[in-house]
Design a protein around this motif. Structure first.
Motif, PDB file in Angstrom:
ATOM      1  N   ILE A  70       5.045  -3.804   0.501  1.00 28.63           N
ATOM      2  CA  ILE A  70       3.592  -3.625   0.518  1.00 28.63           C
ATOM      3  C   ILE A  70       2.929  -4.564  -0.485  1.00 28.63           C
ATOM      4  N   VAL A  71       3.524  -4.708  -1.665  1.00 32.99           N
ATOM      5  CA  VAL A  71       2.992  -5.649  -2.660  1.00 32.99           C
ATOM      6  C   VAL A  71       2.983  -7.063  -2.079  1.00 32.99           C
ATOM      7  N   ASP A  72       4.094  -7.466  -1.462  1.00 31.68           N
ATOM      8  CA  ASP A  72       4.157  -8.797  -0.836  1.00 31.68           C
ATOM      9  C   ASP A  72       3.103  -8.953   0.252  1.00 31.68           C
ATOM     10  N   THR A  73       2.909  -7.916   1.054  1.00 37.39           N
ATOM     11  CA  THR A  73       1.925  -7.965   2.137  1.00 37.39           C
ATOM     12  C   THR A  73       0.515  -8.108   1.573  1.00 37.39           C
ATOM     13  N   ILE A  74       0.193  -7.338   0.551  1.00 41.97           N
ATOM     14  CA  ILE A  74      -1.142  -7.418  -0.055  1.00 41.97           C
ATOM     15  C   ILE A  74      -1.369  -8.807  -0.652  1.00 41.97           C
ATOM     16  N   GLU A  75      -0.369  -9.336  -1.351  1.00 36.54           N
ATOM     17  CA  GLU A  75      -0.512 -10.668  -1.946  1.00 36.54           C
ATOM     18  C   GLU A  75      -0.647 -11.752  -0.876  1.00 36.54           C
ATOM     19  N   GLU A  76       0.100 -11.622   0.220  1.00 40.10           N
ATOM     20  CA  GLU A  76       0.003 -12.589   1.314  1.00 40.10           C
ATOM     21  C   GLU A  76      -1.382 -12.528   1.958  1.00 40.10           C
ATOM     22  N   ARG A  77      -1.912 -11.333   2.149  1.00 42.30           N
ATOM     23  CA  ARG A  77      -3.242 -11.184   2.748  1.00 42.30           C
ATOM     24  C   ARG A  77      -4.316 -11.714   1.800  1.00 42.30           C
ATOM     25  N   ARG A  78      -4.107 -11.524   0.513  1.00 45.05           N
ATOM     26  CA  ARG A  78      -5.056 -12.067  -0.463  1.00 45.05           C
ATOM     27  C   ARG A  78      -5.078 -13.595  -0.379  1.00 45.05           C
ATOM     28  N   ASP A  79      -3.889 -14.187  -0.348  1.00 42.33           N
ATOM     29  CA  ASP A  79      -3.795 -15.643  -0.284  1.00 42.33           C
ATOM     30  C   ASP A  79      -4.300 -16.195   1.048  1.00 42.33           C
ATOM     31  N   ARG A  80      -4.003 -15.495   2.131  1.00 40.00           N
ATOM     32  CA  ARG A  80      -4.363 -15.975   3.470  1.00 40.00           C
ATOM     33  C   ARG A  80      -5.837 -15.772   3.797  1.00 40.00           C
ATOM     34  N   TRP A  81      -6.354 -14.577   3.507  1.00 46.50           N
ATOM     35  CA  TRP A  81      -7.713 -14.230   3.917  1.00 46.50           C
ATOM     36  C   TRP A  81      -8.675 -13.988   2.752  1.00 46.50           C
ATOM     37  N   GLY A  82      -8.184 -14.044   1.540  1.00 49.63           N
ATOM     38  CA  GLY A  82      -9.044 -13.798   0.389  1.00 49.63           C
ATOM     39  C   GLY A  82      -9.348 -12.334   0.150  1.00 49.63           C
ATOM     40  N   LEU A  83      -8.519 -11.439   0.681  1.00 48.49           N
ATOM     41  CA  LEU A  83      -8.757 -10.009   0.463  1.00 48.49           C
ATOM     42  C   LEU A  83      -8.586  -9.688  -1.019  1.00 48.49           C
ATOM     43  N   SER A  84      -9.598  -9.124  -1.609  1.00 45.65           N
ATOM     44  CA  SER A  84      -9.544  -8.792  -3.027  1.00 45.65           C
ATOM     45  C   SER A  84      -9.661  -7.292  -3.268  1.00 45.65           C
ATOM     46  N   LEU A  85      -9.852  -6.531  -2.204  1.00 47.29           N
ATOM     47  CA  LEU A  85      -9.970  -5.079  -2.324  1.00 47.29           C
ATOM     48  C   LEU A  85      -9.313  -4.438  -1.108  1.00 47.29           C
ATOM     49  N   VAL A  86      -8.350  -3.572  -1.374  1.00 45.95           N
ATOM     50  CA  VAL A  86      -7.668  -2.848  -0.303  1.00 45.95           C
ATOM     51  C   VAL A  86      -7.915  -1.365  -0.540  1.00 45.95           C
ATOM     52  N   VAL A  87      -8.446  -0.698   0.468  1.00 44.05           N
ATOM     53  CA  VAL A  87      -8.783   0.719   0.358  1.00 44.05           C
ATOM     54  C   VAL A  87      -7.848   1.508   1.268  1.00 44.05           C
ATOM     55  N   VAL A  88      -7.079   2.420   0.655  1.00 41.68           N
ATOM     56  CA  VAL A  88      -6.193   3.287   1.435  1.00 41.68           C
ATOM     57  C   VAL A  88      -6.834   4.668   1.531  1.00 41.68           C
ATOM     58  N   PRO A  89      -6.439   5.465   2.508  1.00 40.76           N
ATOM     59  CA  PRO A  89      -6.993   6.814   2.616  1.00 40.76           C
ATOM     60  C   PRO A  89      -6.763   7.610   1.321  1.00 40.76           C
ATOM     61  N   ALA A  90      -7.729   8.432   0.964  1.00 43.87           N
ATOM     62  CA  ALA A  90      -7.650   9.215  -0.270  1.00 43.87           C
ATOM     63  C   ALA A  90      -6.374  10.045  -0.343  1.00 43.87           C
ATOM     64  N   ALA A  91      -5.921  10.549   0.794  1.00 47.96           N
ATOM     65  CA  ALA A  91      -4.701  11.362   0.826  1.00 47.96           C
ATOM     66  C   ALA A  91      -3.462  10.554   0.442  1.00 47.96           C
ATOM     67  N   LYS A  92      -3.558   9.222   0.465  1.00 49.37           N
ATOM     68  CA  LYS A  92      -2.425   8.348   0.133  1.00 49.37           C
ATOM     69  C   LYS A  92      -2.544   7.737  -1.257  1.00 49.37           C
ATOM     70  N   ALA A  93      -3.623   8.011  -1.969  1.00 49.74           N
ATOM     71  CA  ALA A  93      -3.878   7.372  -3.264  1.00 49.74           C
ATOM     72  C   ALA A  93      -2.735   7.574  -4.255  1.00 49.74           C
TER      73      ALA A  93
END
Length: 109
Positions: A73-96
């Motif tokens: 998941i860390v790798d996926t978030i970093e790849e999405r940040r680099d690829r699309w510039g995602l700087s904020l990822v929001v997960v459902p509150a039940a998964k926090a």
């Protein structure tokens, strides 16, 4: 998947202007609908894909789905940040709480 570009003249605040993406790239967020820390991500993604009548690879690449082990998941978030510039990822509150180790690792812990 397509990301919408901000309109010309997008107002930027000082925090955005000093971000690592610079003033030309406003922050981009992803609201995650399916979030799970699991050891068998391919099997889990196959179930999600089958349920929705979609291709597993397309499901795995969907920005609204975040499934895998903590390192995956860390790798996926970093790849999405680099690829699309995602700087904020929001997960459902039940998964926090479940995603605490992901946040810790992304913060350098």
């Amino acid at each position: 998947m397509a990301l919408l570009a901000p309109p010309p003249g997008w107002p930027l605040d000082p925090v955005v202007a000093s971000s690592t993406h610079g003033p030309s790239r406003p922050p981009c967020s992803a609201w995650v609908c399916v979030a799970a820390i699991v050891a068998g991500a391919p099997g889990f993604l196959t179930k999600v894909a089958t349920h929705h009548g979609a291709d597993r690879v397309a499901v795995a690449e969907c920005v609204q789905i975040l499934v895998g082990s903590v390192p995956e998941i860390v790798d996926t978030i970093e790849e999405r940040r680099d690829r699309w510039g995602l700087s904020l990822v929001v997960v459902p509150a039940a998964k926090a709480e479940e995603f605490g180790p992901v946040v810790e690792r992304l913060a350098g812990g």
